[in-house]
Design an enzyme around this catalytic site. Structure first.
Site, PDB file in Angstrom:
ATOM      1  N   HIS A  80      44.930  41.244  43.629  1.00  0.00           N
ATOM      2  CA  HIS A  80      44.882  41.239  42.160  1.00  0.00           C
ATOM      3  C   HIS A  80      45.564  42.504  41.621  1.00  0.00           C
ATOM      4  CE1 HIS A  80      43.493  40.410  38.158  1.00  0.00           C
ATOM      5  NE2 HIS A  80      42.925  41.599  38.081  1.00  0.00           N
ATOM      6  N   ASP A  82      46.715  44.407  38.435  1.00  0.00           N
ATOM      7  CA  ASP A  82      46.688  44.553  36.968  1.00  0.00           C
ATOM      8  C   ASP A  82      47.995  45.192  36.485  1.00  0.00           C
ATOM      9  OD1 ASP A  82      43.970  43.687  36.307  1.00  0.00           O
ATOM     10  OD2 ASP A  82      43.341  45.413  37.497  1.00  0.00           O
ATOM     11  N   ASP A 194      40.069  37.409  36.672  1.00  0.00           N
ATOM     12  CA  ASP A 194      39.562  38.645  36.072  1.00  0.00           C
ATOM     13  C   ASP A 194      39.454  38.653  34.550  1.00  0.00           C
ATOM     14  OD1 ASP A 194      38.419  41.118  36.496  1.00  0.00           O
ATOM     15  OD2 ASP A 194      40.306  42.215  36.362  1.00  0.00           O
ATOM     16  N   ASP A 332      41.264  43.938  44.206  1.00  0.00           N
ATOM     17  CA  ASP A 332      42.260  44.645  43.405  1.00  0.00           C
ATOM     18  C   ASP A 332      43.232  45.420  44.311  1.00  0.00           C
ATOM     19  OD1 ASP A 332      40.770  43.724  41.341  1.00  0.00           O
ATOM     20  OD2 ASP A 332      40.118  45.677  40.604  1.00  0.00           O
ATOM     21  N   HIS A 470      44.803  41.216  30.638  1.00  0.00           N
ATOM     22  CA  HIS A 470      43.374  41.299  30.314  1.00  0.00           C
ATOM     23  C   HIS A 470      42.821  42.727  30.278  1.00  0.00           C
ATOM     24  CE1 HIS A 470      43.666  40.562  34.728  1.00  0.00           C
ATOM     25  NE2 HIS A 470      42.791  41.552  34.768  1.00  0.00           N
TER      26      HIS A 470
END
Ligand SMILES: [Zn+2]
Length: 614
Positions: A80, A82, A194, A332, A470
């Site tokens: 994941h 971000d 998420d 993550d 997000h």
């Protein structure tokens, strides 16, 4: 919906709300198994301790449930990433993401049984620009072999609460176009693990973009528990307006447990599942907070370890309607180092080899993608059963106790406003670009800098898309990261303004901002004996009545309509520099009662009224 069927009639079961349609309501929307508004009436929100699965309940099985149909496990590796949170997008890319993707190519090439999924096209496209032709060819081969799957295909994993649907579409189109142009593939499965709550509007957009299935994760723990009890964790997500024939359903898999990390994805017991996160082997930087460390898999312990893991798989499987099981493997920014790829893939392969070579266990376990999982799921469903339909949304999210994630609806409102402003100016600029480009082609002009302006528009779209992440529009990123988003916004807003003046050959715009954290300032128009023409541009697709306000350097002005020279009623107002001090150099001119701004015909904007000031 017919007026007599304003809402579904009362439910017939305490456990599972099922709408009973009385005969006058035959034209009501098709039945859904669950309407979320009804579900909330059933939940006690009492939060009892569920044991190993703290927010759930003990799961039991006999052991012969899979004798006729083996348990089919798909372990889906993911990382994941971000696009900005604790670090900026660029810093994450530099420190972690590029290494993850580089090592992915090598790890997947080493063994044809290995797979990986990737969601954030913003990162993938940046990496693509950095790699050589040979690596690109390998990536395309992995995609063709369906061992690498691009899931969702959005520029980011978008927030589903604050984002306007225009921006949600923008980031989806930007991602899908990049993927199709550069890789020649079309995403088919959604992956949103998420975002802080989930919206049916997002699922509608995904369906419209060609997706068939989706996975969601952050749902209130009481809702998850109820859905698990009722075997509703996989359902057809239905839109409130969808009448027979149903056209907008999308198959949705809701992850049952607390998180998307390894301790909460193999089964209900995080203390056990953590032992199967081989990134946490003793001696590394990450460890298991439940204080039982993973062990490397060896011939000596493989049986015991495989049975322990299979027990978790079997328990998790009891929450679903088919013997097909999805088990994500990641967290993550995972899989940065080569050693992590090696540890995860080689240890799991030993476990899978043992399980698959033991027919008495009735299990087939393998690495897979979302496409592999959903294909197997639908194969089972086609032959035996259908999924229930669920309507409604999954807000407000709570991950534990009374920790409701609703602050992000309103936090950092200044940046939430910037988001909407960029959205609007970008849309206006894109329409002007289309008009100006068409006109220049019509005139066979070589003066119009179409290519340069289009690159500004693309950059603006991508910055808007990035902000739908997000941790961006939500306001949950750190200050330095928010500043980075703000600077990107400022660059795009400035470029869009420059663009607008170029495309319309005008010399000023009404409002400017001096920095990303500054409030907008009105441009003061200098009025002289020579008339000034003001173009008022309405980028909406409908007529609107509005008061137009501009700022001038003298109160002695007259407003006339450009085409007819007919005077227009206008009001001169003071501009207040301080609460008690009016400016002597700037004045507001407001036309009254308002101009009617028009949109005419498909794809054409009419600059409806020019104002001449004398
Ligand atoms: Zn995230």
């Amino acid at each position: 919906m017919p007026s007599s069927c304003v809402r579904c009639p009362p439910c017939v079961s305490d456990a599972l709300p099922v709408c009973q349609m009385p005969s006058p309501c035959v034209r009501c929307p098709p039945r859904v198994s669950s309407q979320m508004l009804d579900v909330y009436d059933l939940l006690p929100f009492d939060n009892p301790d569920g044991g190993a699965w703290k927010q759930g309940f003990p799961i039991h099985y006999r052991g012969d449930e899979w004798n006729n149909q083996s348990l089919q496990v798909f372990l889906v590796p993911h990382s994941h990433n971000d696009p900005g949170w604790r670090k900026t997008f660029d810093l994450y890319y530099h420190d972690q993401t590029r290494h993850i993707l580089d090592n992915m190519v090598q790890a997947l090439t080493e063994d044809p049984r290995r797979t990986m999924i990737w969601a954030e096209v913003s990162y993938f496209s940046k990496w693509w620009n950095d790699i050589d032709a040979q690596k690109r060819a390998t990536v395309k081969k992995l995609l063709m072999e369906q061992r690498l799957e691009l899931v969702t295909g959005g520029w980011v994993m978008a927030d589903e609460a604050n984002s306007h649907y225009y921006a949600l579409l923008d980031q989806l189109i930007e991602g899908h176009q990049w993927v199709q142009t550069n890789l020649g593939v079309k995403p088919a499965n959604g992956w949103a693990i998420d975002p802080f709550g989930h919206s049916p509007s997002m699922s509608y957009l995904l369906k419209g973009a060609g997706l068939k299935n989706q996975v969601i994760q952050r749902v209130h723990y009481s809702v998850k528990k109820h859905f698990a009890q009722q075997h509703l964790l996989e359902f057809n997500w239905r839109q409130p307006w969808d009448h027979a024939p149903i056209t907008d359903d999308i198959t949705c898999h809701m992850m049952p447990f607390y998180s998307y990390d390894v301790p909460h994805t193999c089964g209900p017991n995080p203390a056990v599942c953590c032992q199967f996160d081989f990134h946490r082997l003793p001696g590394g930087r990450v460890f298991c907070p439940w204080r039982i460390a993973p062990q490397p898999i060896s011939p000596e312990n493989v049986k015991e370890r495989a049975l322990l893991l299979l027990d978790q798989y079997r328990q998790k499987s009891r929450l679903f309607r088919t013997p097909v099981l999805l088990v994500p493997l990641g967290d993550d920014f995972r899989f940065v180092d080569k050693s992590e790829w090696q540890n995860q893939f080689s240890n799991y392969q030993r476990l899978f080899d043992y399980m698959n070579q033991s027919p008495e266990l009735h299990v087939k376990a393998q690495f897979g993608t979302l496409a592999d999982y959903f294909k197997a799921l639908h194969r089972h469903l086609d032959s035996s059963q259908h999924l229930p339909a669920v309507g409604g949304d999954f807000f407000t999210y709570a991950d534990r106790d009374d920790h409701y994630w609703s602050g992000y609806y309103t936090s950092r409102p200044f940046y939430k406003r910037l988001d909407r402003t960029l959205e609007a100016t970008l849309r206006g600029a894109e329409i002007l670009f289309s008009l100006a480009l068409t006109e220049s082609r019509h005139l066979q002009s070589t003066m119009f800098p179409g290519k340069e302006l289009f690159s500004h528009l693309t950059s603006g779209r991508r910055n808007l898309a990035l902000f739908q992440h997000h941790d961006a529009v939500t306001g949950t990123a750190r200050d330095a990261v928010v500043q980075d988003y703000g600077n990107r916004y400022f660059t795009s807003a400035t470029a869009t303004t420059t663009f607008t003046t170029t495309a319309t050959t005008s010399t000023i715009t009404d409002e400017v901002i001096a920095a990303h954290d500054a409030l907008p300032q009105k441009t003061t128009i200098k009025v002289s004996d020579t008339p000034r023409t003001i173009v008022v541009y309405n980028p909406l697709e409908q007529r609107r009545m509005t008061v137009v306000t501009i700022t001038v350097d003298t109160p002695d002005v007259t407003v006339v309509e450009a085409q007819t020279n007919r005077p227009i009623t206008a009001q001169i107002s003071a501009v207040w520099e301080e609460p008690t001090q009016a400016s002597s150099s700037t004045f507001q001119v407001n036309n009254t009662p308002g101009l009617v701004l028009s949109w005419v015909g498909p794809g054409l904007v009419l600059f409806s009224h020019g104002l001449v000031m004398v």
